[in-house]
Design an enzyme around this catalytic site. Structure first.
Site, short mmCIF file in Angstrom:
data_model
loop_
_atom_site.label_atom_id
_atom_site.label_comp_id
_atom_site.label_asym_id
_atom_site.label_seq_id
_atom_site.Cartn_x
_atom_site.Cartn_y
_atom_site.Cartn_z
N CYS B 116 -6.87 48.50 70.54
CA CYS B 116 -7.02 49.01 71.89
C CYS B 116 -8.41 48.64 72.38
O CYS B 116 -9.40 49.28 72.03
CB CYS B 116 -6.85 50.53 71.91
SG CYS B 116 -7.12 51.25 73.54
N LEU B 117 -8.48 47.57 73.13
CA LEU B 117 -9.77 47.13 73.66
C LEU B 117 -9.51 46.62 75.06
O LEU B 117 -8.63 45.80 75.29
CB LEU B 117 -10.35 46.02 72.77
CG LEU B 117 -11.71 45.46 73.18
CD1 LEU B 117 -12.79 46.54 73.06
CD2 LEU B 117 -12.09 44.27 72.33
#
Lengths: 580, 185
Positions: B116-117
């Site tokens: 999750c970036l």
């Protein structure tokens, strides 16, 4: 009777006509028709008379040989002759075109059934035994191939036999790394009026060079592959033609050589050699090069040879530019001394092969010249800047020594710079100047190999002398003793030093990109795990933009070097990154 | 190998999605994609930043394997992590699909390696490249974004119990050898 026939074929009468260069088959046929026929009739008659008691007239009726039987005898004779010729076909081909008689003899032979296969099989066997092995130089093979093309075109103008026998040669030549270079440089070799190659070298195949020099119309491929309806000589393709066989009518001999290689590869090699050739060429017109390029353009299409064209245009433009700048400088005659004999070659670096970019300090006078030239250039072509490649230049050096005057033409600039460094205004009169290699390196900011090359060059010219290890002294006076003894050795040294070329060699290229390649190998192994040299080479070929020209051997050497430097470790037949 | 198995379902939809949007221009663009990736590779090689490295997989410029080493002063110090990069044919206009192939215990990375970036999702921009993605991921290891965790336990422990966190990191981490990666790639 059978033996008689064989003996006649093997006898003096049927030996190859080396001088008249004519076939002897006509004579042989004639002999069979008359002499042999006569002997045969007589013999038969004799036998019949002896063992049978028939009336003579009847016997004679029987013994008149029919035409078809005569033809059989003729064919047998031709067959025998053909077999004996085929046995030595390799020798005949090598000594083309003196041996045309023998080749023409075979022309009749190959009309016989089975003869064509026998001829090709036997010749291919001779080829592989006598030519296609490691002992033959590539130039040698190319020369023989050249003769083969000629001989077999004579033998069978349709080229079916040629395509058969040439296959092993072509196949073998593709495996030779230097073949492509030799063909490309042969295309550019100088040929004088008598059709001999000027300054022959082991790397040039004279046949190709001469063939390239032929008038251009010979090569024009006018008809293409279209069927010519008016061709009254038309014949169906020979029975032993391959399915993919195409009648290549106007195929020139050069085409056989050029088509040996991948088109792109050949063009690449040609670019390299053309680049070097143009830089070295003393001919200011470049007629031959323009012609060759036009010739190849019809073959490859003009877009493929764009780089070569630009190179050629560069040198021609440079000529104009030189004249323009010289004019300008002459007009601004305030600085008289700047009107000089400097010619620059302005190259569009994008299109040229990788050139030597070694930099070093040129003599002050030369630097001044470059500057004024660059100023002139910038005034003509604004927004453009010149980037000098001093390693590519050449000059004429005049040296005033104590007892003699030395003038050397076409000296590489770095060699001139080195000898210039021996000029020392502070030196005492009578004491020759001495410099060490290291001093020269520092003073000229030049790399060691170049310094050494230059020093050997001047030693060869008997200008310098190695007085101690790596220390060289100017040879101000030549004593008669040293001259003779050292002249031979010196000349040899000079020859060796001439070997630095303008275009970067393979090894230079490897050395220059070594860091990048090492980095690539490191990341490849970090991410891909253990790999062997073969796989690494394959991966490099895949990812390096512009192609990776090196093989497994070079990569292997590079990686072994990295193992020694403790960057890599050998793990089970492959290489892995050494964890630090 | 389990992590590799887990990736597959997540990988497939993404790739096909991308394929649909660009089906018409695909053949034309694939040339420019490989060109761009080749340039990226060269610049990556030239700059040689320590701690990160990446290289295309066997004969396939669109799939790379990357390695980053855990930054000093973080629970990941001394560990190295492998990642897989899958470039869509619309790259660089679309973000590459990046996954951790080494099992990792991290607030923003789930157990199948998904990350999750923001810059790999809606904040992607064509000016990013492999190198900047790798550097962002390296810094993500040291500074997780605990407000939007994929791994709730990790997000909780990060602040509460660094010692336990470290223990779980080490327990989860396994070195993938080159051979494993090859088999999965």
């Amino acid at each position: 009777m059978d033996r008689l026939l064989s003996e006649v074929v093997a006898s003096e009468r049927c030996s190859v006509d080396w001088y008249g260069r004519m076939p002897i088959t006509a004579r042989l046929k004639d002999w069979v028709d008359n002499v042999y026929n006569y002997i045969l009739t007589e013999a038969e008659a004799f036998i019949c008379k002896k063992f049978r008691s028939r009336p003579e007239a009847e016997v004679e009726q029987d013994l008149v040989w029919g035409w078809s039987e005569m033809k059989q005898w003729r064919d047998i004779a031709l067959g025998r002759l053909g077999v004996s010729r085929v046995k030595n076909l390799f020798d005949y081909v090598v000594s083309w075109d003196k041996s045309i008689g023998a080749i023409l003899d075979l022309k009749d032979y190959i009309t016989l059934p089975g003869a064509r296969t026998h001829l090709t099989d036997s010749f291919i066997q001779q080829l592989s035994r006598r030519l296609l092995h490691a002992g033959a130089t590539t130039t040698n093979i190319l020369d023989v191939y050249f003769s083969v093309i000629h001989a077999f075109k004579e033998l069978d103008p349709k080229g079916v036999l040629l395509s058969k026998v040439a296959r092993p040669i072509r196949h073998y030549l593709r495996d030779r790394d230097d073949a492509i270079r030799i063909v490309a440089s042969s295309c550019l070799a100088d040929v004088n009026e008598e059709g001999d190659v000027m300054n022959p070298s082991p790397d040039i195949c004279s046949g190709i060079a001469i063939e390239i020099g032929r008038p251009i119309s010979d090569f024009a491929d006018g008809h293409g592959q279209k069927l010519d309806w008016d061709d009254m000589e038309w014949m169906p393709a020979p029975v032993d033609a391959e399915p993919e066989y195409k009648k290549a009518k106007a195929d020139s001999i050069v085409a056989y050589f050029i088509s040996l290689f991948e088109r792109e590869e050949f063009i690449k090699e040609l670019q390299n050699i053309l680049g070097e050739h143009l830089l070295k060429s003393e001919d200011q017109e470049f007629e031959k090069e323009i012609r060759l390029l036009e010739l190849l353009k019809t073959r490859f299409g003009s877009d493929k040879l764009q780089a070569c064209e630009v190179m050629l245009k560069d040198v021609l433009d440079s000529k104009r530019m030189n004249a323009a700048i010289r004019n300008k400088q002459a007009q601004g005659a305030t600085r008289l001394n700047t009107v000089t004999d400097m010619h620059a070659q302005i190259l569009s670096s994008f299109f040229w092969p990788a050139l030597r970019e070694d930099t070093f300090a040129v003599p002050a006078e030369l630097a001044a010249l470059q500057e004024s030239y660059a100023a002139g250039f910038e005034s003509i072509k604004s927004m453009r800047k010149l980037n000098w490649l001093p390693a590519l230049g050449r000059t004429t050096v005049e040296l005033q020594l104590q007892d003699r005057h030395v003038v050397v033409e076409y000296v590489q600039i770095w060699q001139a710079s080195v000898v210039y460094a021996f000029q020392d205004p502070n030196a005492m009169a009578g004491v020759p100047v001495t410099r060490t290699v290291q001093e020269l390196e520092e003073q000229l900011e030049m790399e060691e190999p170049l310094v050494r090359n230059a020093v050997t060059f001047w030693v060869g010219k008997m200008v310098l002398k190695e007085t101690a290890t790596d220390a060289f002294t100017v040879l101000e006076t030549l004593s008669s003793k040293t001259t003779e003894k050292e002249a031979a050795a010196a000349a040899e040294a000079a020859e060796q030093s001439a070997g630095v070329s303008a275009i970067k060699t393979h090894d230079d290229l490897l050395e220059q990109n070594k860091e990048l390649y090492e980095q690539m190998i490191l990341s490849m192994l970090t991410n891909g795990g253990i790999m062997d040299g073969k796989k690494v080479t394959m991966m490099l070929k895949f990812v390096v933009p512009g192609g990776f020209p090196f093989g497994e051997d070079e990569v292997g050497a590079l990686m072994r070097g990295m193992v020694e430097a403790e960057k890599l470790a050998v793990v089970g037949g492959g290489f892995a990154v050494r964890k630090g | 190998m389990d992590s590799v198995m887990n990736q597959t379902p997540s990988t497939t939809p993404d790739i096909t999605n991308v394929g649909k949007t660009s089906a018409s221009s695909r053949s034309k663009e694939s040339g420019s994609v490989t060109k761009r990736l080749q340039t990226e590779l060269m610049s990556l090689m030239m700059s040689s930043v320590p701690g990160i490295s990446a290289f295309p997989n066997d004969g396939d410029l669109l799939n790379w394997t990357a390695t980053i080493s855990g930054p000093d002063g973080t629970p990941y110090e001394g560990l190295s992590f492998k990642l897989s990069f899958a470039f869509p044919s619309t790259y660089p206009h679309t973000a590459p699909l990046v996954l951790f192939t080494t099992p990792i215990f991290h607030p923003n990375i789930d157990f199948s390696g998904r990350i999750c970036l923001d810059i790999l999702k809606d904040k992607w921009s064509p000016i990013y490249n492999v190198q900047s993605v790798l550097l962002s991921l390296q810094s993500l290891l040291g500074e997780p974004n605990n407000s939007s965790p994929l791994n709730g336990q990790a997000a909780e422990l990060w602040d509460k119990d660094p010692a336990e966190f470290k223990r779980l990191v080490l327990a989860r981490h396994r070195d993938i050898t080159g051979d494993d990666v090859e088999m999965s790639g």
